[in-house]
Design a protein around this motif. Structure first.
Motif, PDB file in Angstrom:
ATOM      1  N   SER A 376       0.821  -1.219   0.000  1.00 43.02           N
ATOM      2  CA  SER A 376       0.000   0.000   0.000  1.00 43.02           C
ATOM      3  C   SER A 376       0.852   1.265   0.000  1.00 43.02           C
ATOM      4  CB  SER A 376      -0.918   0.021   1.220  1.00 43.02           C
ATOM      5  OG  SER A 376      -0.162   0.190   2.416  1.00 43.02           O
ATOM      6  N   LYS A 377       2.117   1.155   0.444  1.00 39.69           N
ATOM      7  CA  LYS A 377       3.040   2.291   0.552  1.00 39.69           C
ATOM      8  C   LYS A 377       2.535   3.368   1.512  1.00 39.69           C
ATOM      9  CE  LYS A 377       4.860   1.751  -4.166  1.00 39.69           C
ATOM     10  NZ  LYS A 377       5.122   2.419  -5.460  1.00 39.69           N
ATOM     11  N   GLU A 378       1.679   2.970   2.455  1.00 40.93           N
ATOM     12  CA  GLU A 378       1.175   3.950   3.415  1.00 40.93           C
ATOM     13  C   GLU A 378       2.337   4.489   4.244  1.00 40.93           C
ATOM     14  OE1 GLU A 378      -1.805   4.325   7.290  1.00 40.93           O
ATOM     15  OE2 GLU A 378      -1.652   2.426   6.189  1.00 40.93           O
ATOM     16  N   PRO A 379       2.533   5.813   4.282  1.00 42.60           N
ATOM     17  CA  PRO A 379       3.655   6.374   5.038  1.00 42.60           C
ATOM     18  C   PRO A 379       3.562   6.022   6.520  1.00 42.60           C
ATOM     19  CG  PRO A 379       2.677   8.023   3.584  1.00 42.60           C
ATOM     20  CD  PRO A 379       1.745   6.856   3.595  1.00 42.60           C
ATOM     21  N   ASP A 380       4.710   5.794   7.142  1.00 46.53           N
ATOM     22  CA  ASP A 380       4.762   5.439   8.561  1.00 46.53           C
ATOM     23  C   ASP A 380       5.536   6.515   9.319  1.00 46.53           C
ATOM     24  OD1 ASP A 380       4.903   4.326  11.065  1.00 46.53           O
ATOM     25  OD2 ASP A 380       5.359   2.311  10.355  1.00 46.53           O
ATOM     26  N   ARG A 381       4.828   7.553   9.673  1.00 50.88           N
ATOM     27  CA  ARG A 381       5.444   8.678  10.366  1.00 50.88           C
ATOM     28  C   ARG A 381       5.931   8.287  11.756  1.00 50.88           C
ATOM     29  NH1 ARG A 381       3.063  14.726  10.337  1.00 50.88           N
ATOM     30  NH2 ARG A 381       4.493  15.690  11.822  1.00 50.88           N
ATOM     31  N   GLU A 382       5.163   7.454  12.448  1.00 42.82           N
ATOM     32  CA  GLU A 382       5.498   7.103  13.821  1.00 42.82           C
ATOM     33  C   GLU A 382       6.789   6.289  13.881  1.00 42.82           C
ATOM     34  OE1 GLU A 382       2.491   6.720  12.426  1.00 42.82           O
ATOM     35  OE2 GLU A 382       1.545   8.441  13.419  1.00 42.82           O
ATOM     36  N   THR A 383       6.928   5.287  12.994  1.00 42.04           N
ATOM     37  CA  THR A 383       8.153   4.491  13.002  1.00 42.04           C
ATOM     38  C   THR A 383       9.349   5.340  12.583  1.00 42.04           C
ATOM     39  OG1 THR A 383       6.962   2.435  12.574  1.00 42.04           O
ATOM     40  CG2 THR A 383       9.291   2.468  12.006  1.00 42.04           C
ATOM     41  N   THR A 384       9.137   6.237  11.638  1.00 43.00           N
ATOM     42  CA  THR A 384      10.220   7.142  11.233  1.00 43.00           C
ATOM     43  C   THR A 384      10.720   7.928  12.432  1.00 43.00           C
ATOM     44  OG1 THR A 384       9.198   7.361   9.051  1.00 43.00           O
ATOM     45  CG2 THR A 384      10.893   8.960   9.626  1.00 43.00           C
ATOM     46  N   ALA A 385       9.790   8.476  13.211  1.00 44.20           N
ATOM     47  CA  ALA A 385      10.168   9.251  14.396  1.00 44.20           C
ATOM     48  C   ALA A 385      10.899   8.376  15.409  1.00 44.20           C
ATOM     49  CB  ALA A 385       8.931   9.881  15.027  1.00 44.20           C
ATOM     50  N   ALA A 386      10.439   7.136  15.573  1.00 46.89           N
ATOM     51  CA  ALA A 386      11.077   6.237  16.533  1.00 46.89           C
ATOM     52  C   ALA A 386      12.490   5.872  16.103  1.00 46.89           C
ATOM     53  CB  ALA A 386      10.220   4.980  16.703  1.00 46.89           C
ATOM     54  N   VAL A 387      12.680   5.581  14.828  1.00 50.59           N
ATOM     55  CA  VAL A 387      14.017   5.260  14.326  1.00 50.59           C
ATOM     56  C   VAL A 387      14.924   6.480  14.439  1.00 50.59           C
ATOM     57  CG1 VAL A 387      15.348   4.539  12.305  1.00 50.59           C
ATOM     58  CG2 VAL A 387      13.138   3.459  12.794  1.00 50.59           C
ATOM     59  N   PHE A 388      14.390   7.630  14.112  1.00 54.35           N
ATOM     60  CA  PHE A 388      15.138   8.881  14.207  1.00 54.35           C
ATOM     61  C   PHE A 388      15.663   9.086  15.627  1.00 54.35           C
ATOM     62  CE2 PHE A 388      14.914  13.455  15.246  1.00 54.35           C
ATOM     63  CZ  PHE A 388      15.835  13.960  14.351  1.00 54.35           C
ATOM     64  N   GLY A 402      10.122  14.962   4.144  1.00 52.69           N
ATOM     65  CA  GLY A 402       8.984  14.537   3.343  1.00 52.69           C
ATOM     66  C   GLY A 402       7.696  15.170   3.830  1.00 52.69           C
ATOM     67  N   PRO A 403       6.692  15.210   2.978  1.00 47.25           N
ATOM     68  CA  PRO A 403       5.413  15.854   3.335  1.00 47.25           C
ATOM     69  C   PRO A 403       4.754  15.240   4.566  1.00 47.25           C
ATOM     70  CG  PRO A 403       5.521  15.417   0.976  1.00 47.25           C
ATOM     71  CD  PRO A 403       6.690  14.730   1.590  1.00 47.25           C
ATOM     72  N   THR A 404       5.001  13.952   4.815  1.00 51.82           N
ATOM     73  CA  THR A 404       4.405  13.286   5.975  1.00 51.82           C
ATOM     74  C   THR A 404       5.450  12.918   7.022  1.00 51.82           C
ATOM     75  OG1 THR A 404       4.530  11.134   4.843  1.00 51.82           O
ATOM     76  CG2 THR A 404       2.474  12.372   4.630  1.00 51.82           C
ATOM     77  N   GLN A 405       6.643  13.492   6.929  1.00 47.54           N
ATOM     78  CA  GLN A 405       7.721  13.220   7.889  1.00 47.54           C
ATOM     79  C   GLN A 405       8.010  11.720   8.011  1.00 47.54           C
ATOM     80  OE1 GLN A 405       9.044  15.961  10.675  1.00 47.54           O
ATOM     81  NE2 GLN A 405       9.087  16.581   8.546  1.00 47.54           N
ATOM     82  N   SER A 406       7.955  11.023   6.883  1.00 53.97           N
ATOM     83  CA  SER A 406       8.171   9.575   6.885  1.00 53.97           C
ATOM     84  C   SER A 406       9.453   9.183   6.163  1.00 53.97           C
ATOM     85  CB  SER A 406       6.979   8.867   6.235  1.00 53.97           C
ATOM     86  OG  SER A 406       6.789   9.321   4.902  1.00 53.97           O
ATOM     87  N   VAL A 407      10.348  10.130   5.987  1.00 58.42           N
ATOM     88  CA  VAL A 407      11.610   9.896   5.286  1.00 58.42           C
ATOM     89  C   VAL A 407      12.768  10.295   6.194  1.00 58.42           C
ATOM     90  CG1 VAL A 407      13.046  10.545   3.314  1.00 58.42           C
ATOM     91  CG2 VAL A 407      10.571  10.290   3.025  1.00 58.42           C
ATOM     92  N   LEU A 408      13.759   9.422   6.303  1.00 61.84           N
ATOM     93  CA  LEU A 408      15.011   9.774   6.951  1.00 61.84           C
ATOM     94  C   LEU A 408      15.955  10.297   5.873  1.00 61.84           C
ATOM     95  CD1 LEU A 408      15.511   6.759   9.393  1.00 61.84           C
ATOM     96  CD2 LEU A 408      14.762   9.074   9.973  1.00 61.84           C
ATOM     97  N   ARG A 409      16.317  11.559   5.994  1.00 60.51           N
ATOM     98  CA  ARG A 409      17.149  12.216   4.984  1.00 60.51           C
ATOM     99  C   ARG A 409      18.592  12.264   5.474  1.00 60.51           C
ATOM    100  NH1 ARG A 409      17.073  18.609   3.666  1.00 60.51           N
ATOM    101  NH2 ARG A 409      16.643  18.569   5.902  1.00 60.51           N
ATOM    102  N   MET A 410      19.524  11.831   4.605  1.00 63.28           N
ATOM    103  CA  MET A 410      20.944  11.818   4.944  1.00 63.28           C
ATOM    104  C   MET A 410      21.713  12.641   3.925  1.00 63.28           C
ATOM    105  SD  MET A 410      21.189   7.830   6.075  1.00 63.28           S
ATOM    106  CE  MET A 410      19.727   7.439   5.122  1.00 63.28           C
ATOM    107  N   VAL A 411      22.251  13.760   4.375  1.00 58.69           N
ATOM    108  CA  VAL A 411      22.964  14.698   3.505  1.00 58.69           C
ATOM    109  C   VAL A 411      24.210  15.199   4.239  1.00 58.69           C
ATOM    110  CG1 VAL A 411      21.057  15.444   2.027  1.00 58.69           C
ATOM    111  CG2 VAL A 411      21.247  16.394   4.318  1.00 58.69           C
ATOM    112  N   PRO A 412      25.170  14.309   4.498  1.00 56.41           N
ATOM    113  CA  PRO A 412      26.325  14.655   5.334  1.00 56.41           C
ATOM    114  C   PRO A 412      27.292  15.572   4.609  1.00 56.41           C
ATOM    115  CG  PRO A 412      26.638  12.506   4.344  1.00 56.41           C
ATOM    116  CD  PRO A 412      25.241  12.934   3.983  1.00 56.41           C
ATOM    117  N   PRO A 413      28.253  16.125   5.345  1.00 50.75           N
ATOM    118  CA  PRO A 413      29.355  16.839   4.682  1.00 50.75           C
ATOM    119  C   PRO A 413      30.009  15.931   3.644  1.00 50.75           C
ATOM    120  CG  PRO A 413      29.425  17.202   7.050  1.00 50.75           C
ATOM    121  CD  PRO A 413      28.376  16.162   6.817  1.00 50.75           C
TER     122      PRO A 413
END
Length: 437
Positions: A376-388, A402-413
């Motif tokens: 279904s690809k339903e975004p999982d905001r809660e798990t994202t926050a927990a992993v974060f 992401g629009p639903t805060q369900s993405v962990l973004r990695m953009v290091p130096p």
């Protein structure tokens, strides 16, 4: 004993109280962790908090740190300039900004004349790019992508397609088109349906005559959404046919971050009319810029356009050092090689953790998208926050995006090294295990 007026209280409690008492609500909002974190120093790709705990910075302080925290060459260049002259308004001449303008123009596609206008930030640069496009074309209507982020000023908000960043009172004449998200876009994978929709939106939601279209070459806050092959060139073709300009937002994706090219738009072999940049240009010193084809910028000479700290010589000295370091330390190549190694490890995590719906990225611009169900690809905001939150315990700093805060973004130096890859991947593995049981 005399009181030191510049004494700094580094305690978490003292800082938290001063923020609560003296920060406006608008500046208190953007706090990622449940428990606040005070950073005291940084070096390269690493940060230390006020209790001397070390972290790998996978956020680059919102991509502002490009060549590494406290890079000695950048610090020395800025310090030397600050000792000599801290600021010089553009009403007067100074060689450092002029040199930086020449060096930025040299990074642009050949066979065109490019000119530079320095601003204080990326959002101001977006504002200027919008004004420049409207002045050059004589048209008002602009296109932008849904889930785009272009900045917090009123004008930049008007072309930002994420509700949480939009406030009352934004100017109009903006129409949005679907982002060509190859994972969850409304037309699925592919390019042509998204290009067809640009034509439909021009025909139905605008006057038919455009000032331009703004496109992040890789959507940053929207969740590291890359543009599929042919999209940038196809969008530029359709926008120009309607009288508009193609405006490339490289604030997050520029300066070699995607690895294969210095500017991410180069991947599609397209030449923008205007390029907007900031963040990594100053490696933490505030600076933004609009780089435009000379004929596009010329009509604005009839009226004044001024940014108080635009072309500040200290920030420009830092910018010159940044460009030199990227070249001398081969950081674009490092982004390509280290990013590829880390992306491979992230895909291994995807195979082993069902909560990961998608892993994507280029160079050192990567994302993990969390879902409740892969079908279904339903975004999982809660798990994202927990992993974060669990990543913090593993010494990893990244962002929820992401629009639903369900993405962990990695953009290091861009100096993240091969020796960091295992630490990042193993830390994420442990955080995923802790958060999902």
């Amino acid at each position: 004993m005399t009181h030191d007026p510049l004494h700094t209280d580094w305690s978490l409690e003292g800082t938290a109280k001063r923020r609560a008492d003296y920060y406006a609500a608008s500046q208190r909002k953007f706090v990622p962790f449940r428990d606040p974190l005070v950073f005291r120093r940084g070096e390269g790709q690493y940060l230390w908090d006020n209790e001397d705990n070390r972290y790998i910075d996978l956020l680059g302080m919102n991509l502002c740190i490009s060549v590494g925290h406290a890079h000695p060459r950048v610090v020395e260049a800025a310090t030397a300039q600050a000792r000599e002259l801290t600021h010089c308004t553009t009403m007067f001449y100074h060689p450092t900004p002029a040199h930086l303008a020449e060096e930025l123009a040299a990074t642009m596609p050949k066979r065109h004349e490019w000119v530079v206008h320095f601003t204080n930030s990326g959002a101001e640069a977006i504002d200027l790019a919008m004004t420049m496009a409207r002045t050059f074309t004589g048209n008002l209507d602009l296109l932008a992508l849904r889930t785009a982020y272009h900045g917090p000023t009123a004008a930049a908000q008007s072309v930002t397609g994420i509700a949480g960043w939009r406030h009352p009172g934004m100017p109009g004449n903006v129409a949005f088109v679907p982002e060509p998200n190859q994972y969850r876009g409304i037309f699925g994978a592919g390019t042509q349906p998204y290009l067809d929709e640009i034509a439909r939106v021009i025909a139905t939601a605008t006057t038919g005559r455009l000032a331009g279209m703004l496109i992040e070459s890789v959507q940053g806050y929207g969740g590291i959404v890359g543009m599929p092959e042919g999209y940038l060139s196809g969008a530029a073709e359709r926008v120009r046919a309607a009288g508009g300009l193609y405006i490339a937002d490289e604030v997050q994706s520029g300066f070699g971050r995607t690895g294969d090219h210095f500017w991410a738009f180069e991947k599609d072999g397209v030449v923008p009319d205007i390029v907007v940049m900031a963040k990594g240009l100053g490696n933490g010193f505030p600076i933004g810029a609009v780089v435009a084809r000379k004929e596009v910028a010329e009509p604005m000479e009839d009226k004044f356009m001024f940014h108080t700290y635009g072309a500040n010589p200290v920030s420009c000295a830092a910018g010159r050092a940044v460009l030199a370091v990227i070249d001398d330390e081969r950081l674009q190549q490092n982004a390509r090689e280290v990013g590829a190694a880390l992306l491979e490890r992230l895909r291994d995590l995807q195979d082993r953790h069902a909560v990961i719906g998608d892993v994507r990225g280029a160079g050192l611009m990567m994302a993990i998208e969390m879902v409740r169900n892969r079908d279904s690809k339903e975004p999982d905001r809660e798990t994202t926050a927990a992993v974060f939150e669990a990543c913090r315990a593993q010494g990893l700093i990244m962002s929820k995006s992401g629009p639903t805060q369900s993405v962990l973004r990695m953009v290091p130096p861009l100096c993240l090294s091969m020796r960091d890859v295992d630490a990042v991947a193993d830390g994420l593995d442990a955080a995923l295990g802790d958060a999902t049981g």
